[in-house]
Design a protein around this motif. Structure first.
Motif, PDB file in Angstrom:
ATOM      1  N   ALA A 133      32.396  53.699  40.779  1.00  0.00           N
ATOM      2  CA  ALA A 133      31.592  53.375  38.720  1.00  0.00           C
ATOM      3  C   ALA A 133      31.126  52.449  38.774  1.00  0.00           C
ATOM      4  O   ALA A 133      30.263  51.678  39.734  1.00  0.00           O
ATOM      5  N   GLU A 134      31.874  51.091  37.799  1.00  0.00           N
ATOM      6  CA  GLU A 134      30.952  49.890  37.862  1.00  0.00           C
ATOM      7  C   GLU A 134      31.501  49.014  38.924  1.00  0.00           C
ATOM      8  O   GLU A 134      31.855  47.768  38.335  1.00  0.00           O
ATOM      9  N   LEU A 135      32.321  49.710  39.504  1.00  0.00           N
ATOM     10  CA  LEU A 135      33.802  48.367  40.142  1.00  0.00           C
ATOM     11  C   LEU A 135      32.460  48.004  41.953  1.00  0.00           C
ATOM     12  O   LEU A 135      32.161  49.335  42.678  1.00  0.00           O
ATOM     13  N   GLU A 136      32.683  47.025  41.929  1.00  0.00           N
ATOM     14  CA  GLU A 136      31.641  47.128  43.101  1.00  0.00           C
ATOM     15  C   GLU A 136      32.882  45.453  43.695  1.00  0.00           C
ATOM     16  O   GLU A 136      33.322  44.658  43.488  1.00  0.00           O
ATOM     17  N   LEU A 137      32.891  45.854  45.361  1.00  0.00           N
ATOM     18  CA  LEU A 137      33.635  45.502  46.456  1.00  0.00           C
ATOM     19  C   LEU A 137      32.267  45.201  47.233  1.00  0.00           C
ATOM     20  O   LEU A 137      32.229  45.863  48.165  1.00  0.00           O
ATOM     21  N   ASP A 138      32.666  43.609  47.614  1.00  0.00           N
ATOM     22  CA  ASP A 138      31.220  43.397  49.335  1.00  0.00           C
ATOM     23  C   ASP A 138      32.339  42.538  49.897  1.00  0.00           C
ATOM     24  O   ASP A 138      32.760  41.480  49.939  1.00  0.00           O
ATOM     25  N   ARG A 139      32.771  43.280  51.555  1.00  0.00           N
ATOM     26  CA  ARG A 139      32.789  42.377  51.992  1.00  0.00           C
ATOM     27  C   ARG A 139      32.796  41.794  52.817  1.00  0.00           C
ATOM     28  O   ARG A 139      33.743  40.656  53.461  1.00  0.00           O
ATOM     29  N   LEU A 140      31.341  41.247  52.464  1.00  0.00           N
ATOM     30  CA  LEU A 140      30.962  40.159  53.417  1.00  0.00           C
ATOM     31  C   LEU A 140      31.068  38.950  52.879  1.00  0.00           C
ATOM     32  O   LEU A 140      31.036  37.940  53.631  1.00  0.00           O
ATOM     33  N   SER A 141      30.639  38.782  51.214  1.00  0.00           N
ATOM     34  CA  SER A 141      30.704  37.645  50.559  1.00  0.00           C
ATOM     35  C   SER A 141      32.162  37.766  49.993  1.00  0.00           C
ATOM     36  O   SER A 141      32.273  36.161  49.172  1.00  0.00           O
ATOM     37  N   HIS A 142      32.911  38.749  50.096  1.00  0.00           N
ATOM     38  CA  HIS A 142      34.459  39.395  49.393  1.00  0.00           C
ATOM     39  C   HIS A 142      33.994  38.397  48.048  1.00  0.00           C
ATOM     40  O   HIS A 142      34.755  37.779  46.851  1.00  0.00           O
ATOM     41  N   ARG A 143      33.175  39.385  47.333  1.00  0.00           N
ATOM     42  CA  ARG A 143      33.065  38.764  46.635  1.00  0.00           C
ATOM     43  C   ARG A 143      33.325  40.504  45.330  1.00  0.00           C
ATOM     44  O   ARG A 143      32.717  41.654  46.256  1.00  0.00           O
ATOM     45  N   VAL A 144      34.258  40.369  44.260  1.00  0.00           N
ATOM     46  CA  VAL A 144      34.247  42.040  43.150  1.00  0.00           C
ATOM     47  C   VAL A 144      33.796  41.518  42.084  1.00  0.00           C
ATOM     48  O   VAL A 144      33.916  40.612  41.347  1.00  0.00           O
ATOM     49  N   THR A 145      33.370  42.454  41.531  1.00  0.00           N
ATOM     50  CA  THR A 145      32.962  42.835  39.968  1.00  0.00           C
ATOM     51  C   THR A 145      33.103  43.972  39.583  1.00  0.00           C
ATOM     52  O   THR A 145      33.701  44.888  40.349  1.00  0.00           O
ATOM     53  N   ARG A 146      33.295  43.650  38.137  1.00  0.00           N
ATOM     54  CA  ARG A 146      32.975  45.223  37.709  1.00  0.00           C
ATOM     55  C   ARG A 146      32.248  45.250  36.446  1.00  0.00           C
ATOM     56  O   ARG A 146      32.245  44.308  35.433  1.00  0.00           O
ATOM     57  N   SER A 147      31.174  46.100  36.377  1.00  0.00           N
ATOM     58  CA  SER A 147      29.927  45.665  35.414  1.00  0.00           C
ATOM     59  C   SER A 147      29.472  44.299  35.167  1.00  0.00           C
ATOM     60  O   SER A 147      28.852  43.624  34.060  1.00  0.00           O
ATOM     61  N   GLY A 148      29.603  43.762  36.475  1.00  0.00           N
ATOM     62  CA  GLY A 148      28.532  42.354  36.564  1.00  0.00           C
ATOM     63  C   GLY A 148      29.521  40.818  36.457  1.00  0.00           C
ATOM     64  O   GLY A 148      28.742  40.748  36.293  1.00  0.00           O
ATOM     65  N   GLN A 149      30.183  41.877  36.160  1.00  0.00           N
ATOM     66  CA  GLN A 149      31.187  40.577  35.832  1.00  0.00           C
ATOM     67  C   GLN A 149      32.210  39.782  36.834  1.00  0.00           C
ATOM     68  O   GLN A 149      32.870  41.331  37.392  1.00  0.00           O
ATOM     69  N   GLU A 150      32.098  39.115  37.848  1.00  0.00           N
ATOM     70  CA  GLU A 150      32.827  39.267  38.879  1.00  0.00           C
ATOM     71  C   GLU A 150      34.534  38.626  38.854  1.00  0.00           C
ATOM     72  O   GLU A 150      34.852  37.693  37.645  1.00  0.00           O
ATOM     73  N   ILE A 151      35.241  39.020  39.297  1.00  0.00           N
ATOM     74  CA  ILE A 151      36.870  39.013  39.483  1.00  0.00           C
ATOM     75  C   ILE A 151      37.265  38.782  40.277  1.00  0.00           C
ATOM     76  O   ILE A 151      37.111  39.340  41.463  1.00  0.00           O
ATOM     77  N   MET A 152      38.312  37.204  40.334  1.00  0.00           N
ATOM     78  CA  MET A 152      38.706  36.815  41.302  1.00  0.00           C
ATOM     79  C   MET A 152      39.522  37.222  41.680  1.00  0.00           C
ATOM     80  O   MET A 152      40.604  37.292  40.580  1.00  0.00           O
ATOM     81  N   LEU A 153      39.579  37.661  43.211  1.00  0.00           N
ATOM     82  CA  LEU A 153      41.308  37.996  43.500  1.00  0.00           C
ATOM     83  C   LEU A 153      41.474  37.350  44.594  1.00  0.00           C
ATOM     84  O   LEU A 153      40.822  36.277  45.049  1.00  0.00           O
ATOM     85  N   GLN A 154      43.288  36.955  44.809  1.00  0.00           N
ATOM     86  CA  GLN A 154      43.956  36.439  46.002  1.00  0.00           C
ATOM     87  C   GLN A 154      43.491  37.482  47.335  1.00  0.00           C
ATOM     88  O   GLN A 154      43.241  38.278  47.104  1.00  0.00           O
ATOM     89  N   PRO A 155      43.794  36.592  49.152  1.00  0.00           N
ATOM     90  CA  PRO A 155      43.296  37.035  49.463  1.00  0.00           C
ATOM     91  C   PRO A 155      43.915  38.871  49.317  1.00  0.00           C
ATOM     92  O   PRO A 155      43.617  39.817  50.343  1.00  0.00           O
ATOM     93  N   ARG A 156      44.999  38.798  49.370  1.00  0.00           N
ATOM     94  CA  ARG A 156      46.087  40.168  49.385  1.00  0.00           C
ATOM     95  C   ARG A 156      45.650  40.978  48.380  1.00  0.00           C
ATOM     96  O   ARG A 156      45.477  42.368  48.709  1.00  0.00           O
ATOM     97  N   GLU A 157      45.201  40.489  47.356  1.00  0.00           N
ATOM     98  CA  GLU A 157      44.622  41.381  46.557  1.00  0.00           C
ATOM     99  C   GLU A 157      43.469  41.695  46.955  1.00  0.00           C
ATOM    100  O   GLU A 157      42.414  43.214  46.693  1.00  0.00           O
ATOM    101  N   PHE A 158      42.237  40.646  47.262  1.00  0.00           N
ATOM    102  CA  PHE A 158      41.533  41.369  48.258  1.00  0.00           C
ATOM    103  C   PHE A 158      41.255  42.747  48.570  1.00  0.00           C
ATOM    104  O   PHE A 158      40.732  44.166  48.578  1.00  0.00           O
ATOM    105  N   ARG A 159      42.263  42.746  49.363  1.00  0.00           N
ATOM    106  CA  ARG A 159      42.590  43.534  50.988  1.00  0.00           C
ATOM    107  C   ARG A 159      42.989  45.012  50.367  1.00  0.00           C
ATOM    108  O   ARG A 159      42.875  46.137  50.931  1.00  0.00           O
TER     109      ARG A 159
END
Length: 233
Positions: A133-159
């Motif tokens: 949907a509108e959630l995007e996770l970039d594995r290279l930059s470790h960036r997560v966004t939803r509807s264009g809004q960046e979401i800050m995650l801890q390393p374990r949360e990202f994985r």
């Protein structure tokens, strides 16, 4: 990243496993060349860190055997043999990088991350970006966004989110998460999974009309777009 360390020195291996895990990665260990070969051939690793001098099967023979079996996982060779001829032999055996001992872990980590990025950016590798949907996770930059809004995650949360999105629309069990995100092999009934999923859900779904992270009662979790059905939360 999922990293396999093939090192016969117990103290050195223990240090590397701990350091990689503290950096937010999954790290497995094999203490000899034969076990390392079996794990590398069967496992889904992003990078192999291989000591050159190993019992049962030396590091260069191990790498050659993997390449003969079409295992293309990037390999970083660690060795006390640091002369030019030694490095050339390691690279010609199929290694992708060569780091002489002694080394700084910060440099080792940086080199491993480079090898992993090269692999994920290759056409035959896994996608570098997951979208639900509108959630995007970039594995290279470790960036997560939803509807264009960046979401800050801890390393374990990202994985955790990465693994859920990689298996979108499929039930992911607690045991699968423990093995692939935590690299633990213990009672899947422990609440460590529930706690982390709850934190992740509060960051990913809070403030949005449609939840994407679902609990499948008695089974596990799922990332998907759609209404909650019976047995789901």
């Amino acid at each position: 990243m999922r990293i396999l360390i093939i090192e016969d020195d117990k103290e050195a291996a223990s240090y590397l496993v701990k350091a990689f895990r503290e950096s937010g990665h999954v790290a497995d260990h094999a203490a000899d060349g034969l076990d390392g070969y079996a794990m590398a051939e069967a496992g889904d690793y992003d990078v192999l860190v291989v000591d050159r001098m190993l019992p049962k099967l030396d590091g260069l023979s191990l790498i050659r055997s993997l390449r003969e079996q079409k295992v293309e996982t990037p390999v970083l060779i660690l060795s006390a043999l640091g002369q030019v001829d030694d490095r050339v032999k390691g690279l010609r055996a199929g290694g992708d990088d060569y780091l002489p001992k002694p080394y700084a872990f910060s440099e080792l980590l940086a080199r491993v991350e480079v090898l992993a990025r090269r692999r994920t950016s290759a056409p035959s590798g896994e996608p570098t970006v997951y979208r639900i949907a509108e959630l995007e996770l970039d594995r290279l930059s470790h960036r997560v966004t939803r509807s264009g809004q960046e979401i800050m995650l801890q390393p374990r949360e990202f994985r955790l989110l990465e693994y859920l999105m990689k298996n979108a629309n499929q039930v992911v069990t607690r045991t699968m998460l423990l093995e692939h995100v935590w690299d633990y092999h213990f009672d899947p009934q422990t609440n460590v999974i529930d706690v982390h999923v709850s934190r992740l859900r509060s960051k990913i779904d809070k403030g949005f009309d449609k939840p994407l992270i679902h609990t499948i009662r008695g089974a596990g979790y799922m990332v998907r777009v759609g209404l909650v059905e019976e047995g789901e939360e």
